[in-house]
Design a protein around this motif. Structure first.
Motif, short mmCIF file in Angstrom:
data_model
loop_
_atom_site.label_atom_id
_atom_site.label_comp_id
_atom_site.label_asym_id
_atom_site.label_seq_id
_atom_site.Cartn_x
_atom_site.Cartn_y
_atom_site.Cartn_z
N UNK A 186 33.04 40.75 48.55
CA UNK A 186 33.11 39.34 48.63
C UNK A 186 31.81 38.55 48.81
N UNK A 187 31.32 37.67 47.89
CA UNK A 187 30.27 36.74 48.12
C UNK A 187 30.49 35.74 48.70
N UNK A 188 29.61 35.32 49.75
CA UNK A 188 29.98 34.01 50.40
C UNK A 188 28.69 33.15 50.06
N UNK A 253 27.35 36.41 39.77
CA UNK A 253 27.93 36.39 38.44
C UNK A 253 27.38 37.49 37.73
N UNK A 254 25.97 37.75 37.67
CA UNK A 254 25.59 38.80 37.03
C UNK A 254 25.93 40.19 37.28
N UNK A 259 33.59 41.18 43.68
CA UNK A 259 35.01 40.59 43.29
C UNK A 259 35.71 39.49 43.22
N UNK A 260 34.83 38.57 44.13
CA UNK A 260 35.28 37.37 44.17
C UNK A 260 34.10 36.49 44.99
N UNK A 316 43.02 38.65 44.33
CA UNK A 316 41.99 39.61 43.84
C UNK A 316 42.85 41.03 43.87
N UNK A 317 43.61 41.26 44.82
CA UNK A 317 44.23 42.73 44.70
C UNK A 317 45.33 42.62 43.50
#
Ligand code: SF4
Length: 330
Positions: A186-188, A253-254, A259-260, A316-317
């Motif tokens: 997960x990117x924050x 994005x790349x 996953x989110x 996501x899951x």
């Protein structure tokens, strides 16, 4: 007895503390930190600060109140710019004056200006000015600055390798993943003081980890990548945080392994409202990836945060379990 320099555990503490700590200690001062953020610190800050201020600034006021009577000096640098040809939020530039005008019985403030807009070499000039509060020995200040840069370099290298600043600063490494589900990346995106202060973000990082997420933040993205991606905007972004947030959004994005994406914003923050909108439009237009915006203010409730994080991770899951018809936008 050593002179005590107080550093509020807020705002750029999460970005620069290893640098500041080494610098002051090399000058034979004792560094005293305010306590971890609590609702009492926030209440004190809210009472002494203007109502329109954003949550991180209100918390900063509370940290000043928490520490001001325990130290000989308070370190509140006047940040104008932390990178070439870019500015940061003007609240940082006005912070020492805002504090002086609203809080009584302060110790002397070290409010040296940090302005790297023209050249990053100005950091050395600022360090020399700060060092002169404690010694006339210029060589000693030079050495302290050199050592401080080394500590800062080590800290930044660890973060780039994927270690969260809060794990280093709060010594919380080896957090155990509690979920039995496969790990999610997960990117924050957010300001350091929102991402790494677990009180402000209602323990968001650990809550995500307990739900089986590995956290990747803006601070782990290489500067070159950020610069290249931010350069794709039709007009140069002059906010440091703006280019970092936008540049890293494009990078997330790349990447195929993300996953989110979560954008963590402060209510009442002009920079966030603009940058979040820009990043959100780009994300939604480019990829069908789960994305949410979480907004923090002093009235945010923990139950609301829990529900949104649960829903986000579940979404996501579910999508991975062949339910791609589940909306990616929460
Ligand atoms: S950038 Fe936003 S959150 Fe940070 S200090 Fe400025 S107004 Fe507050």
């Amino acid at each position: 007895m050593d002179v005590k320099v107080g550093i509020p555990r807020a705002l750029f503490y999460y970005q620069y503390y290893p640098l500041w700590k080494t610098f002051f200690e090399e000058l034979n001062t004792e560094v005293v930190l305010s306590d971890y953020s609590t609702s009492k610190i926030l209440d004190e800050g809210t009472k002494s600060c203007v109502a329109e201020a954003c949550l991180p600034v209100k918390i900063f006021y509370g940290h000043v109140m928490n520490i001001k009577d325990k130290v000989d000096y308070l370190f509140i640098p006047r940040f104008t710019s932390i990178s070439k040809k870019e500015y940061i939020c003007p609240k940082f530039g006005g912070l020492p004056d805002m504090i002086r005008n609203s809080i009584k019985d302060l110790p002397p403030l070290i409010d040296t200006e940090i302005n790297l807009r023209k050249s990053e070499k100005n950091a050395r000039k600022a360090a020399m000015e700060i060092g002169r509060f404690f010694t006339k020995d210029e060589r000693k200040i030079e050495n302290a600055y050199k050592k401080a840069l080394e500590s800062f370099g080590e800290f930044k290298a660890k973060v780039k390798q994927g270690v969260l600043p809060s794990d280093i600063l709060d010594k919380k490494l080896n957090v155990i993943k509690k979920s039995n589900e496969p790990e999610l990346n997960i990117a924050v995106i957010g300001h350091v003081y929102n991402l790494y202060d677990s009180f402000i973000n209602m323990d968001m990082i650990d809550k995500l980890r307990k739900r089986g997420a590995k956290i990747i933040t803006v601070d782990m993205v290489e500067d070159e990548i950020i610069k290249r991606n931010a350069g794709l905007l039709p007009k140069k972004m002059f906010w440091n945080f703006g280019s970092r947030a936008y540049g890293s959004s494009l990078h997330f994005l790349e990447r195929e392994d993300i996953d989110g994406i979560i954008y963590l914003m402060s209510f009442g923050c002009g920079v966030d409202s603009f940058v979040c909108d820009l990043a959100e439009r780009k994300i939604r237009k480019t990829k069908d990836i789960p994305f949410i915006v979480l907004t923090l203010d002093e009235h945010s409730g923990e139950a609301g945060m829990d529900t949104r994080l649960d829903a986000f991770i579940d979404m996501i899951r579910w999508r991975y379990k062949n339910e791609n018809n589940v909306s990616a936008y929460g």
